[in-house]
Design an enzyme around this catalytic site. Structure first.
Site, short mmCIF file in Angstrom:
data_model
loop_
_atom_site.label_atom_id
_atom_site.label_comp_id
_atom_site.label_asym_id
_atom_site.label_seq_id
_atom_site.Cartn_x
_atom_site.Cartn_y
_atom_site.Cartn_z
N ASP A 1 47.55 -23.79 6.70
CA ASP A 1 47.46 -23.19 8.03
C ASP A 1 48.14 -21.82 8.07
OD1 ASP A 1 46.27 -25.51 8.63
OD2 ASP A 1 47.74 -26.19 10.12
N TYR B 1 45.98 -19.10 6.87
CA TYR B 1 44.97 -18.77 7.88
C TYR B 1 45.59 -17.85 8.93
CZ TYR B 1 41.32 -19.26 11.38
OH TYR B 1 40.32 -18.99 12.28
N SER C 1 18.23 -37.56 28.79
CA SER C 1 19.24 -38.61 28.62
C SER C 1 18.61 -39.72 27.76
CB SER C 1 19.71 -39.13 29.96
OG SER C 1 18.67 -39.83 30.57
N GLU D 1 23.68 -42.94 14.89
CA GLU D 1 24.72 -41.96 15.23
C GLU D 1 25.72 -42.55 16.23
OE1 GLU D 1 22.82 -38.44 16.76
OE2 GLU D 1 21.25 -38.47 15.23
N LYS E 1 27.63 -42.83 19.48
CA LYS E 1 27.40 -42.23 20.80
C LYS E 1 28.75 -41.76 21.32
CE LYS E 1 24.90 -42.85 25.09
NZ LYS E 1 25.91 -42.38 26.06
N ASP F 1 31.68 -40.19 23.47
CA ASP F 1 31.95 -40.31 24.89
C ASP F 1 32.59 -39.03 25.40
OD1 ASP F 1 31.77 -41.62 27.20
OD2 ASP F 1 33.36 -43.07 26.82
N ARG G 1 25.09 -29.99 30.84
CA ARG G 1 23.80 -30.61 31.05
C ARG G 1 23.37 -30.48 32.52
NH1 ARG G 1 22.15 -35.76 32.51
NH2 ARG G 1 20.08 -36.27 31.74
N TYR H 1 30.63 -32.11 18.56
CA TYR H 1 29.71 -32.52 17.50
C TYR H 1 28.29 -32.26 18.00
CZ TYR H 1 33.08 -34.94 14.47
OH TYR H 1 34.10 -35.24 13.61
N LYS I 1 17.81 -42.91 16.36
CA LYS I 1 16.73 -41.95 16.61
C LYS I 1 15.71 -42.04 15.49
CE LYS I 1 19.96 -38.73 18.73
NZ LYS I 1 20.78 -37.54 18.51
N LYS J 1 24.61 -49.89 23.46
CA LYS J 1 25.97 -49.74 23.99
C LYS J 1 26.93 -50.83 23.47
CE LYS J 1 26.79 -47.01 26.91
NZ LYS J 1 26.44 -46.67 28.28
N CYS K 1 66.24 -61.66 39.19
CA CYS K 1 65.38 -62.11 38.10
C CYS K 1 64.58 -63.33 38.57
CB CYS K 1 66.25 -62.49 36.90
SG CYS K 1 65.33 -63.35 35.61
N CYS L 1 66.09 -66.52 36.39
CA CYS L 1 67.46 -67.03 36.46
C CYS L 1 68.21 -66.54 37.68
CB CYS L 1 68.22 -66.66 35.19
SG CYS L 1 68.65 -64.92 35.12
N CYS M 1 66.84 -57.81 33.51
CA CYS M 1 67.70 -58.92 33.89
C CYS M 1 68.84 -58.89 32.88
CB CYS M 1 66.94 -60.23 33.80
SG CYS M 1 68.06 -61.65 33.75
N CYS N 1 69.53 -66.48 30.63
CA CYS N 1 68.24 -66.50 31.35
C CYS N 1 67.21 -67.27 30.52
CB CYS N 1 67.80 -65.06 31.59
SG CYS N 1 66.15 -64.91 32.26
S1 IVH Z 1 20.79 -37.61 21.95
C1 IVH Z 1 17.00 -36.45 23.48
N1 IVH Z 1 22.83 -38.29 20.45
O1 IVH Z 1 24.63 -39.57 25.54
C2 IVH Z 1 18.29 -36.93 23.06
N2 IVH Z 1 23.15 -38.16 22.81
O2 IVH Z 1 23.11 -41.12 27.46
C3 IVH Z 1 19.34 -36.90 24.10
N3 IVH Z 1 25.44 -38.63 23.53
O3 IVH Z 1 23.49 -36.87 27.47
C4 IVH Z 1 20.68 -37.17 23.65
N4 IVH Z 1 26.28 -38.98 21.52
O4 IVH Z 1 25.75 -36.66 26.31
C5 IVH Z 1 22.40 -38.06 21.71
N5 IVH Z 1 24.57 -38.84 19.00
C6 IVH Z 1 24.13 -38.61 20.24
C7 IVH Z 1 24.97 -38.71 21.37
C8 IVH Z 1 24.44 -38.48 22.64
C9 IVH Z 1 26.53 -38.93 22.82
C10 IVH Z 1 25.39 -38.54 25.00
C11 IVH Z 1 24.78 -37.26 25.49
C12 IVH Z 1 23.63 -37.66 26.33
C13 IVH Z 1 23.98 -39.07 26.69
C14 IVH Z 1 22.76 -39.88 27.00
#
Ligand code: IVH
Length: 679
Positions: free
Chosen positions: A33, A36, A82, A118, A120, A122, A141, A228, A295, A319, A413, A416, A431, A437
């Site tokens: 670091d 850098y 979505s 992939e 998902k 959060d 979005r 990401y 996908k 999920k 307490c 006791c 306590c 106790c």
């Molecule tokens: S693909 C057409 N890939 O999940 C494809 N979404 O419930 C649309 N998200 O709005 C999204 N990880 O914010 C995709 N590996 C991933 C994701 C991902 C998280 C979120 C994203 C999207 C929401 C949909």
């Protein structure tokens, strides 16, 4: 012809971009670091001298702009979609059948479909637009067709390239991805908020959203946000690969960060295997994920499948069980712990969260209750992640429709009736009655019998509570006067279990010094401290008689712990119980001369070691015991101070971190070799 300064500036920028890429995208820094920082300072100095040479894509220009009055709107040229969700294997099967149906003309019925699998993430979705490799804007979005212009905030994320690497990228490239806050950053941010008396964020997702939507980019810059990328929007003036996986790999070569856990899988069975694998990893990952996205890998098939409403037909989110749910506080009780700490516990309307039904959740202490302003009758967010005790994270905003009384700490307490003490500056109320106790007696005995202490098989928590409640035992020493007859007469016990327990008690009578010291349950004396004490003093009497000054000399013992130890051995009650234990036949095994000398020459003496993954023959606990016995310190997280990482199968983020920090990684075989080659 560029001047000398110009080429110097260019070269520094190129180097800094390359090293940022190594660090943030490949997770594989190749310079320290400090190096850098030195390059960065050089560039900054040159740019200060020659402000006319500053460009917006210079690595120095991440934070710069002044706060906005409001965000502009940006219309997405290609909508941000979505995903549809599934929550079960059956629903996933149904999704797969629909795909097979729709693709009947493209693929044979025997052919399995390829997917990317992939995590998902959060966080929140953003779209980044690059033109000729330069970041032009970043938008949230929003409603999918129009979002907010958060360019100046996204520019502060170090993982977002302001200029793409190389020159193979399309002229116009929109990248979609998730902005999120890694768990460690979230914890650190909340720690600061707590220290300042500010409101904490409920979870990393809220923290990410709150941080990205700051009108002052200076604030966003201080927040630990990452990105990401997972798909693309508009692509013009160039083409990308013909599979989702290929596209992601390409994005990576452009310098864009892509999650390293993404894999190619074929058919439903492999989707499910990936899901299970990631579900098991979930708590160990450095960021929150709430499921898996599958996908269809071939873009040609994606095009064929198209969209319904606002979601693609070629992708689905599978999920995980939610780790946060809403419930209602029915009542608040107070529990007394081993050291007398009084913990408020919320009794909840039962709620299915983190894979189990939860009806109790810790409220930690009164400060936490006040800070979160929790009251009986409130609707609250309950969190249960992994094996962690469920907790109430916050009151559901806007859910209190009528005034509710504040929760008050008890004066006495609940077990006791001693007056509860609240020491100024300490969050925890206690306590003070100690072993007088009943609750503390029971907790102390549970601790004494636990696996890492005296390891008394068959003496579970419920049984201890029962024995204490029926006044059959008052202290740990009384355990050794229990008889088969007394035990067998207890409900749900039986002669066989009674005999087994007596045998286990007998077997526990020769503990090693460190375990015995740990079993006493002295405040803040955990396994490692107990071992350090045993190593430093070599006999029980020496530990018992040690004064404050000699205690703080011991490795890792500070003033607070030293004082707890002194106080513990000053209590006549405690000394009496210890004497009774010795009278009952407890005989401490002292480290043998040979063992001690083995330790002195051990390769692990004084070394800090982290264990991760599944080892081939030993459990992690067994490996830990061996290392402790060889004089090592075993800790939970990898840092620059770690001497070795002992890694087994499925080692996750700790392995990556060790490799990143250059911490030597050893396997079980190497550890065993090092242990035996000590002499
Ligand atoms: S693909 C057409 N890939 O999940 C494809 N979404 O419930 C649309 N998200 O709005 C999204 N990880 O914010 C995709 N590996 C991933 C994701 C991902 C998280 C979120 C994203 C999207 C929401 C949909």
């Amino acid at each position: 012809m560029p001047s000398k300064v110009e080429s110097q500036i260019d070269s520094l920028r190129e180097k800094l971009r390359y090293h940022s890429y190594q660090y943030y995208v490949l997770d594989d820094p190749d310079i320290p670091d400090a190096e850098y920082d030195r390059l960065y300072q050089q560039l900054l100095a040159l740019e200060t001298e020659h402000p006319e040479l500053i460009t917006t894509d210079s690595p120095t220009q991440r934070v710069g702009s002044t706060p906005l009055a409001a965000f502009d709107q940006i219309k997405h040229q290609m909508p941000m979609l979505s995903l549809d969700n599934v929550f079960s294997e059956e629903d996933l099967q149904a999704f797969y059948l629909r795909l097979q149906d729709r693709l009947a003309a493209e693929i044979s019925s025997a052919e399995d479909i390829d997917f990317t699998a992939e995590p998902k993430l959060d966080g929140l979705a953003v779209s980044l637009r690059y033109e000729n490799g330069e970041l032009i804007y970043a938008a949230t979005r929003g409603d999918g067709s129009t979002g907010e212009n958060v360019t100046q905030n996204v520019r502060t994320l170090h993982s977002v390239p302001l200029r793409l690497l190389g020159n193979a990228f399309p002229q116009v490239l929109e990248v979609r991805g998730e902005v999120f806050m890694p768990k460690a950053g979230f914890e650190a941010l909340n720690k600061i908020a707590r220290a300042n008396g500010d409101k904490e964020f409920v979870n990393p997702r809220n923290a990410a959203a709150g941080s990205l939507r700051q009108l002052d980019p200076g604030i966003t810059a201080k927040r630990p946000l990452s990105l990401y990328c997972y798909s693309t929007g508009i692509v013009e003036g160039g083409t990308l690969a013909d599979t989702q996986y290929g596209v992601l790999q390409q994005l990576k070569t452009f310098g864009l960060p892509v999650c390293a856990e993404i894999k190619c899988v074929t058919g439903v069975a492999e989707c499910l295997a990936y899901y299970q694998h990631m579900a098991a990893q979930r708590d160990a990952l450095p960021y929150d994920i709430d499921g898996i996205v599958y996908k269809v890998n071939k873009i040609k098939l994606q095009k064929k499948l198209g969209f319904v409403a606002r979601a693609p037909r070629w992708a689905i989110a599978h999920k995980f069980p939610a780790q946060e749910e809403v419930s209602k506080i029915l009542e608040v009780d107070f529990q007394v712990g081993r050291t007398g700490a009084i913990t408020p516990v919320a009794r909840l309307e039962p709620v299915f969260v983190g894979g189990v039904t939860v009806s109790n959740a810790t409220l930690h202490n009164m400060d936490e209750i006040r800070r979160k302003d929790i009251r009986v009758g409130d609707r609250v967010i309950v969190r249960r992640a992994g094996d962690v005790i469920p907790e109430v994270v916050a009151v559901l905003p806007g859910s209190r429709t009528m005034p509710l009384p504040e929760i008050q700490m008890l004066e006495k307490c609940p077990v006791c009736q001693s007056a509860i003490e609240q020491i100024a500056g300490e969050a925890v109320a206690r306590c003070p009655a100690g072993l007088f106790c009943r609750a503390q007696r029971a907790e102390a005995i549970k601790h004494f019998a636990s696996r890492k202490a005296m390891d008394i098989d068959g003496l579970g928590d419920k049984l201890v509570e029962q024995l204490v409640a029926e006044k059959l035992i008052h202290t740990a020493a009384d355990l050794y006067s229990l008889t088969i007859e007394t035990l067998a007469a207890l409900p749900r016990m039986g002669e066989k279990s009674a005999k087994n327990l007596i045998a286990a008690l007998q077997k526990s009578k020769n503990p090693v010094l460190s375990r015995f010291v740990y079993a006493l349950g002295i405040r803040e004396v955990g396994e490692t401290t107990a071992l350090n004490l045993a190593n430093a003093f070599a006999s029980f009497e020496a530990i018992r008689d040690a004064d404050y000054d000699s205690l703080i000399e011991v490795q890792d013992i500070g003033p607070v712990v030293a004082q707890h130890i002194v106080n513990y051995f000053r209590q006549p009650n405690n000394l009496q119980v210890i004497q009774q234990l010795f009278d009952a036949g407890i005989k401490i095994q002292l480290p043998q001369q040979t063992q001690q000398s083995a330790m002195a020459s051990s390769a692990f003496l004084g070394k800090t070691i982290v264990i991760t993954g599944t080892l081939p023959t030993l459990s992690r606990e067994e490996a830990k015991q061996k290392l402790l016995a060889a004089g090592a310190k075993v800790t939970g997280s990898v840092s620059a101070k770690t001497d070795y990482l002992l890694a087994g199968d499925k080692a996750g983020s700790k392995l990556a971190k060790a490799e990143k920090l250059g911490v030597p990684v050893i396997d079980e075989a190497a550890m065993l070799r090092m242990l035996t080659s000590a002499d």
